[in-house]
Enzyme design. Sequence first.
Site, PDB file in Angstrom:
ATOM      1  N   GLY A   1       9.483  34.869  31.120  1.00  0.00           N
ATOM      2  CA  GLY A   1      10.826  34.813  30.552  1.00  0.00           C
ATOM      3  C   GLY A   1      10.975  35.728  29.360  1.00  0.00           C
TER       4      GLY A   1
ATOM      5  CG  ASP B   1      -2.072  39.143  34.603  1.00  0.00           C
ATOM      6  OD1 ASP B   1      -2.461  39.915  35.494  1.00  0.00           O
ATOM      7  OD2 ASP B   1      -0.872  39.020  34.289  1.00  0.00           O
TER       8      ASP B   1
END
Length: 778
Positions: A176, A300
Site C-alpha cells: 500500500g 524479498d
Amino acid sequence: MTDGTSGGAAVCDRPDCPGAGRGRINVRGFCSECGRKARGRAAGSPSPDTPASASASASAILESESTATAARARRRAVARKFTVRPAGDGLMDLPRVELPSLRDLVIDDPQPPPQGQPCAGCEETVGAAYAGQPALWTGVCHHCRHPFDFTPQLRPGDLLGGQYEVVGGVAYGGLGWVYLAEDTQLDRQPVAIKGLINDDDETAQRAAIEERRYLTMLDHPGIVSIINYVRHPARGSGRPQGYIVMEFVAGVTLSTIGDYIARVDPHFDGARVYQHILTYGALALDALEYLHGEKLVYCDLKPSNVMHHEGRVKVIDLGAVRQLGQRDGPPPVITEKFAAPEVVHHGALPTELHDLYGVGKTLKNLSDKVRRAAQRPPGLGRESYDRLLARATAYDPRQRFGSAREMAEQLRGVLREIHSLRLEREQPEPSTLFVPTAALLDSGLGRIPGLERWLTGQARPVLADGRPGPKRVPLGLPVPFPDAKDPGAALLNTPTDSGPRRLIEQLRAFPHESAEIRFRICRAHLELDEVDEAKAQVKAAERIIGGDRAPYDWRLNWHRALVRLAEGAVAEARREFDAVYGALPGEYAPKLALGYCAEHLADHGAAERFYQAVWQRNRSQGSAAFGLARLRLAAGDRTGAVDVLSEVPKVSRHHDAAQIATVRVLAGRLGHPDGLPTEADFAEVLTRLPRLYLDDGRSSGHARERLTAEVWEVALDWVLRYGNKDEAGALFGKRDEEAVVRADLERALRDLAQQADRPEAVEVLVDRANAVRPMTRV
C-alpha cells in the site's frame, strides 16, 4: 509476487516459449515469458497449430516496455530532487545522497501502481496497465472476483493516533501507500506511515501485523526501525485501519542507483562503481546476518528494498520477513526475478541461502547497468567479482555461501582487491581461512649461492630465475585453518615441534574420525615426498566428509591440488585450485597457487593477473613479488624485476630475501645476447651490497664473500666486452679497469677457498683464482 504471475498460475504450453516451462499465464491469458496467449486456453483462442497473433505479442511487449519506461521516469523524477556529493577516499565510502527538503518527495498527483499488485484473494496481478490502457485505481479480480482499491486512504492534514500529522504520499509499496508525516509531539520529527491496500484486505492485514511484530524486535543500523503502531478510520467505511509508524529514510533505492550507473552519473562512473556495488552488498549482508541470527529470513531482497541515504545503506520494507522454517500463515512474499530457484520452481521454504541469492542477484542487477570499459575494475578484479556472484546465485543451494558472514568475508576480499588494483595501494587484511606462511615460493633467487656453485657446473652461469619445481610448491603455500567444527580442530591448533614422521604417528592415534586430521597427515606425507600415502589421506577425508557434501567442500579441492603438484601434474592441479578460487574469490591463497600453475605452464598473462592481484593487495606477500620478478626476468626486463623486489617492505618476513634477489638480479647475467648488466646496474649493486643484512649482521662473512664473488665474475665479463682502457666510461671509474676487476675477483675466489672443507675443493677454487689473476707488468 510483483511481476504479474503467481505460483499457482498455469504454465505456458508453447514449445517455442523461451521460458522453457517457466512462463506463467496471467489473468488475461498471456505468458509472462513469451507474451503470447496459451494454446487452447479459452474459446476463440488460436488452435495449437496456429501461431499467436503478432498484435497480441507486440502489445504485451509494448506494455512491458512502457511500464518499465514509466518506472524509470518516476525514479528519475525522484532522483532529481536529491543532491549527490562525491564519496570519500575510504574503502567503503559511498557518494552522499542528500535531500534538501523531505516535502519535495510528496507526490502531488498520485497514480495507481502501473505494474499492479497481487490480488488479496488469489495472488493474480490486478489493476496493472496493459496494452496501452492505464492502470486501475479500483476494480475486481478477473480470476476470483475479489475487489481491489489502490486509492490513498490518508490525505494531507490527517492526524493519526492524535500524534502523527500526514504531509502526503511519497511512494507505493508492496502492501500500500507510504506517507510522510510529522510527529506533533516530538518537534515535528519526520516519520513514515505505511498503510494497507484497503481495509478489507485480510492478507495485507496479516502481513502488516507480522511486519509490526518483527520490526519491534529488531535493532540494527542497517534495518529500518518501527516507532509505533496506530489505527485510523478508513475513508468511506469508517472502519479502523492499522498503520505502521517507522523512521523516515530520506534516500533513493538501489533501483535508482542502477539508473545513475546506466546514465554514467559522475559520482557513479569509473572503476570505483564496482566498489560502491560491493559496499552495498557488504552492508546488506551485515543486516541479513543480524536477521538470520534472530532466526528470521528476509525473503524479498531486491534493489527496490535497499535504500541509500546520506552515506549509508538501510534495508527497508520488511513486510516479507518470516521466521526461519515457518510453514503456517500466508505464503512467503518473493519477487521471482530475485528469488532462489528452489523457492520459485520447487516450492521450498525461503532460507538464509535464499536471501544470499537475492543479494547476488541485486549486485548483478547493478553491475549489468555498467556500459563503459572505464567503469570495469582492472586486472583480476572483474573475474573475482563474477565468481563471487556465480557462487551466490548458484542454482544448487549447496554450492552457495553457507552464511551471510561467509559471503561478506569473501565480498570484502574482492572489494579490497579491486580497490588495491585501482589505486595500486595495498589493502591488507588477515585471512580467516588460511594460516600465514613463512615459506617463500623461490628456489634460490633470494638466497646466496652455496659453495658448490663454484665447484660444479659452468664457470659463468646464467642467473636462474628461482622458480621452484612443482614438488616444492605444496610446502610453500598457505595452510588452511582447521575447521572449528571438526573433532580434530583442538588437537591441530595445539603447537608441536614434532617432525613429519613423528607427527603422522601421533595423529594416527586420534580416536575419532576427523577430516582435518587426514588433511594434516596428507601434508606431512608430502613433506616426506610420500605422494601415494598423501593421496590416500585425501580419499579418506572425502569419505569422512560424505558423498553428499564432498563435491562442495573446497578443502578437498585444495589438498587434491597439492597432491597433483607433488606428482608434477600441474595442469590438473590448476583445475583443482580454480575450483577453490570459485569457492573463495576473496582469498589470497588460491590466486597465489594459480599464479604459480600458470607460470609453470607458460601462461604468463594469467600468471601476471594472479600475482598482481595478490601483490597489490598485500605487499608482505613476498611469494607474489618473486613470481612477478620471475615473469619480468623471463621477458628480459631486469628493471621491472628489480622494481618489484625493491618494494617488498621491511615488515615482511621476505624482505631480506628480496634485497638479496635485487642485488643478484642487478648484477646477474640474463639468458640472452645482451644479458649483461649496464653501468647503472653495477653502480646500484655497489650501493646496495654493503647494506645487505648478511652473516647475522656482520660486515664480513661467508655469505657476503660468495655474493661478492658472483658480482665480480659478471663485472669481469662486462669489462671484457664493453670496458675502456681510459678513465672515461670505465665501469668503476679507474683507468686500468680490467686489471682492477681481475684483482678483486681473484681475491674473492681465494676467500672462497678458505671456506672449503676438503682439499679437492680448495684446489678447484685456487685454480679459478689463478685463471683470472691479472697479468704482471714487467
